[in-house]
Design a protein around this motif. Structure first.
Motif, PDB file in Angstrom:
ATOM      1  N   ASP A 188      48.463  56.602  40.626  1.00 57.91           N
ATOM      2  CA  ASP A 188      47.213  57.323  40.425  1.00 57.91           C
ATOM      3  C   ASP A 188      46.091  56.788  41.301  1.00 57.91           C
ATOM      4  OD1 ASP A 188      48.013  59.121  38.085  1.00 57.91           O
ATOM      5  OD2 ASP A 188      48.564  57.134  37.337  1.00 57.91           O
ATOM      6  N   ARG A 189      46.110  55.478  41.564  1.00 56.61           N
ATOM      7  CA  ARG A 189      45.118  54.874  42.449  1.00 56.61           C
ATOM      8  C   ARG A 189      45.747  53.701  43.190  1.00 56.61           C
ATOM      9  NH1 ARG A 189      39.581  55.582  41.704  1.00 56.61           N
ATOM     10  NH2 ARG A 189      39.432  54.256  43.562  1.00 56.61           N
ATOM     11  N   ALA A 190      45.178  53.391  44.352  1.00 54.93           N
ATOM     12  CA  ALA A 190      45.583  52.206  45.110  1.00 54.93           C
ATOM     13  C   ALA A 190      44.319  51.557  45.671  1.00 54.93           C
ATOM     14  CB  ALA A 190      46.540  52.582  46.235  1.00 54.93           C
ATOM     15  N   PHE A 191      44.150  50.279  45.391  1.00 54.25           N
ATOM     16  CA  PHE A 191      42.950  49.557  45.800  1.00 54.25           C
ATOM     17  C   PHE A 191      43.289  48.556  46.901  1.00 54.25           C
ATOM     18  CE2 PHE A 191      42.280  50.809  41.378  1.00 54.25           C
ATOM     19  CZ  PHE A 191      41.038  51.433  41.457  1.00 54.25           C
ATOM     20  N   PRO A 192      42.489  48.504  47.982  1.00 52.87           N
ATOM     21  CA  PRO A 192      42.772  47.581  49.098  1.00 52.87           C
ATOM     22  C   PRO A 192      42.351  46.148  48.798  1.00 52.87           C
ATOM     23  CG  PRO A 192      40.798  48.830  49.568  1.00 52.87           C
ATOM     24  CD  PRO A 192      41.325  49.353  48.253  1.00 52.87           C
ATOM     25  N   LEU A 193      43.085  45.530  47.877  1.00 50.99           N
ATOM     26  CA  LEU A 193      42.813  44.143  47.482  1.00 50.99           C
ATOM     27  C   LEU A 193      43.996  43.288  47.912  1.00 50.99           C
ATOM     28  CD1 LEU A 193      40.750  42.382  45.823  1.00 50.99           C
ATOM     29  CD2 LEU A 193      42.349  42.645  43.901  1.00 50.99           C
ATOM     30  N   SER A 194      43.730  42.249  48.692  1.00 53.69           N
ATOM     31  CA  SER A 194      44.812  41.413  49.208  1.00 53.69           C
ATOM     32  C   SER A 194      44.508  39.938  49.045  1.00 53.69           C
ATOM     33  CB  SER A 194      45.044  41.717  50.694  1.00 53.69           C
ATOM     34  OG  SER A 194      46.071  40.891  51.210  1.00 53.69           O
ATOM     35  N   SER A 195      45.578  39.144  48.919  1.00 59.46           N
ATOM     36  CA  SER A 195      45.458  37.683  48.904  1.00 59.46           C
ATOM     37  C   SER A 195      45.592  37.098  50.302  1.00 59.46           C
ATOM     38  CB  SER A 195      46.534  37.079  47.985  1.00 59.46           C
ATOM     39  OG  SER A 195      46.359  37.536  46.672  1.00 59.46           O
ATOM     40  N   HIS A 196      45.660  37.989  51.307  1.00 60.00           N
ATOM     41  CA  HIS A 196      45.695  37.574  52.706  1.00 60.00           C
ATOM     42  C   HIS A 196      44.355  37.888  53.368  1.00 60.00           C
ATOM     43  CE1 HIS A 196      50.184  37.180  53.117  1.00 60.00           C
ATOM     44  NE2 HIS A 196      50.145  38.014  52.096  1.00 60.00           N
ATOM     45  N   ALA A 197      44.090  37.241  54.486  1.00 51.82           N
ATOM     46  CA  ALA A 197      42.936  37.591  55.313  1.00 51.82           C
ATOM     47  C   ALA A 197      43.211  38.891  56.045  1.00 51.82           C
ATOM     48  CB  ALA A 197      42.660  36.476  56.314  1.00 51.82           C
ATOM     49  N   ASP A 198      42.160  39.671  56.279  1.00 54.39           N
ATOM     50  CA  ASP A 198      42.296  40.846  57.130  1.00 54.39           C
ATOM     51  C   ASP A 198      42.116  40.425  58.585  1.00 54.39           C
ATOM     52  OD1 ASP A 198      39.582  40.352  57.272  1.00 54.39           O
ATOM     53  OD2 ASP A 198      38.959  42.339  56.575  1.00 54.39           O
ATOM     54  N   PHE A 199      42.147  41.399  59.490  1.00 51.39           N
ATOM     55  CA  PHE A 199      42.062  41.089  60.919  1.00 51.39           C
ATOM     56  C   PHE A 199      40.793  40.312  61.248  1.00 51.39           C
ATOM     57  CE2 PHE A 199      40.561  42.249  65.202  1.00 51.39           C
ATOM     58  CZ  PHE A 199      41.609  41.756  65.958  1.00 51.39           C
ATOM     59  N   TYR A 236      36.197  45.234  43.881  1.00 52.91           N
ATOM     60  CA  TYR A 236      36.113  44.875  42.465  1.00 52.91           C
ATOM     61  C   TYR A 236      35.397  45.969  41.668  1.00 52.91           C
ATOM     62  CZ  TYR A 236      37.468  39.950  43.325  1.00 52.91           C
ATOM     63  OH  TYR A 236      38.146  38.800  43.636  1.00 52.91           O
ATOM     64  N   GLY A 237      34.281  46.454  42.211  1.00 50.68           N
ATOM     65  CA  GLY A 237      33.521  47.498  41.531  1.00 50.68           C
ATOM     66  C   GLY A 237      34.340  48.752  41.324  1.00 50.68           C
ATOM     67  N   GLY A 238      35.118  49.139  42.351  1.00 55.45           N
ATOM     68  CA  GLY A 238      35.973  50.317  42.231  1.00 55.45           C
ATOM     69  C   GLY A 238      37.043  50.148  41.168  1.00 55.45           C
ATOM     70  N   ILE A 239      37.608  48.963  41.077  1.00 56.14           N
ATOM     71  CA  ILE A 239      38.637  48.690  40.064  1.00 56.14           C
ATOM     72  C   ILE A 239      38.049  48.808  38.662  1.00 56.14           C
ATOM     73  CG2 ILE A 239      40.092  46.870  39.081  1.00 56.14           C
ATOM     74  CD1 ILE A 239      40.604  45.909  41.967  1.00 56.14           C
ATOM     75  N   VAL A 240      36.891  48.192  38.449  1.00 53.18           N
ATOM     76  CA  VAL A 240      36.271  48.210  37.117  1.00 53.18           C
ATOM     77  C   VAL A 240      35.876  49.631  36.730  1.00 53.18           C
ATOM     78  CG1 VAL A 240      34.287  47.427  35.754  1.00 53.18           C
ATOM     79  CG2 VAL A 240      35.498  45.820  37.252  1.00 53.18           C
TER      80      VAL A 240
END
Length: 319
Positions: free
Chosen positions: A268-279, A153-157
């Motif tokens: 220009d940017r890609a943020f690792p934000l997902s609506s799924h659980a990670d491993f 979130y901080g990176g996005i803002v």
């Protein structure tokens, strides 16, 4: 209890057949739809198609649906003879549900798509102990361990504010259901910038509003939306990437869990934000469910099953 995968999970218990997220199903049985994303929702609905009211409303604004389903809310229970099915929150998108089934064969939990972490717009998936677990494996590889959500979130803002400072319009291409609303809520909470939205995102946001989740946004198709875009100090969110009719330069970003592993050179940017659980989230969830048997579906099914077996869990891929 008999379980198989045929373009969706099919469960046979006692004299009943259950079809989970089964797009093309024939024959008698109960059809259980976990959420509104198109890869889980059939276009033809029947009186024996179960979904939440939120799923029905969101799905209907994204694409035409035929028929009327059997609407059940989270925590409601369906009874069929000695079979009991309870809907539980999945934490994935608005209205997404897990299905907890109890019968003479024991208990089974079908997760659909789940998110095991709280977000600015949703609570994490409910957890309940179950004998059998059918769990998604979208990010079921150890290589997918997302940073803390607050960090993302901080990176996005920071990126948004940097774009504004440089006289650029920050724009996001995200899923119209779930991810877009999370980003809009984040922008509403962390900045005073107006958010302009594409057509499908706008329609889904309106459903969120009717369901009690307030989002401040301006549809681009409205005159006010175009005026805000032309002024430039705003954020644009859409489910498709296109050319905006503005003079200021536009910087495009993606928000997807795949950003953890893949490069997206056209953005220009890609943020690792997902609506799924990670491993890590999936494994923690499974340990708390404490099943005797696990079936993995969708994504890294073989990898997740192998990792679970290393941890002493009886697990096999179903699809």
């Amino acid at each position: 209890m008999y379980i198989e995968y045929r373009n969706g999970v099919v469960v046979v218990l006692e004299k009943h057949r259950l079809f989970f997220d089964h797009a093309n199903v024939r024959g008698d049985g109960l059809r259980l739809v976990s959420h509104a994303h198109s890869d889980h929702t059939p276009t033809r609905l029947y009186s024996d198609t179960v979904m939440t009211p939120e799923t029905r409303e969101i799905a209907s604004v994204v694409r035409p649906l035929l028929g009327e389903p059997n609407l059940k809310r989270i925590n409601e229970i369906i009874r069929m003879d000695s079979v009991k099915i309870k809907l539980l929150n999945a934490g994935h998108v608005l209205g997404s549900s897990q299905f907890f089934v109890e019968s003479s064969y024991g208990s089974m939990l079908y997760t659909g798509d789940i998110n095991t972490y709280d977000t600015v717009i949703s609570k994490h998936a409910d957890i309940i102990e179950s004998d059998v677990l059918v769990v998604e494996a979208t990010y079921g590889s150890p290589s997918y361990s997302f940073p803390p959500r607050e960090e993302v979130y901080g990176g996005i803002v920071r990126w948004i504010l940097e774009c504004i400072k440089n006289g650029q319009i920050p724009a996001f291409k995200t899923y119209s259901i779930g991810k877009s609303q999370e980003i809009i809520k984040l922008i509403n909470s962390a900045t005073k910038l107006p958010v302009v939205t594409g057509p499908t995102v706008s329609k889904v946001c309106e459903v969120y509003g009717r369901c009690g989740i307030r989002l401040d946004f301006i549809p681009a198709k409205k005159r006010e939306g175009m005026e805000v875009l032309n002024r430039g100090e705003c954020v644009y969110v859409d489910s498709v990437r296109g050319t905006l009719p503005v003079e200021k330069p536009v910087k495009w970003a993606l928000a997807t869990g795949w950003a953890l592993k893949y490069r997206f050179n056209n953005y220009d940017r890609a943020f690792p934000l997902s609506s799924h659980a990670d491993f890590r989230g999936i494994v923690d969830f499974i340990q708390q469910v404490n099943p005797r048997k696990v079936y993995t579906i969708h994504g890294y099914t073989e990898t997740l099953a192998k990792e679970l077996r290393k941890r002493g869990v009886d697990a096999i891929p179903l699809d």
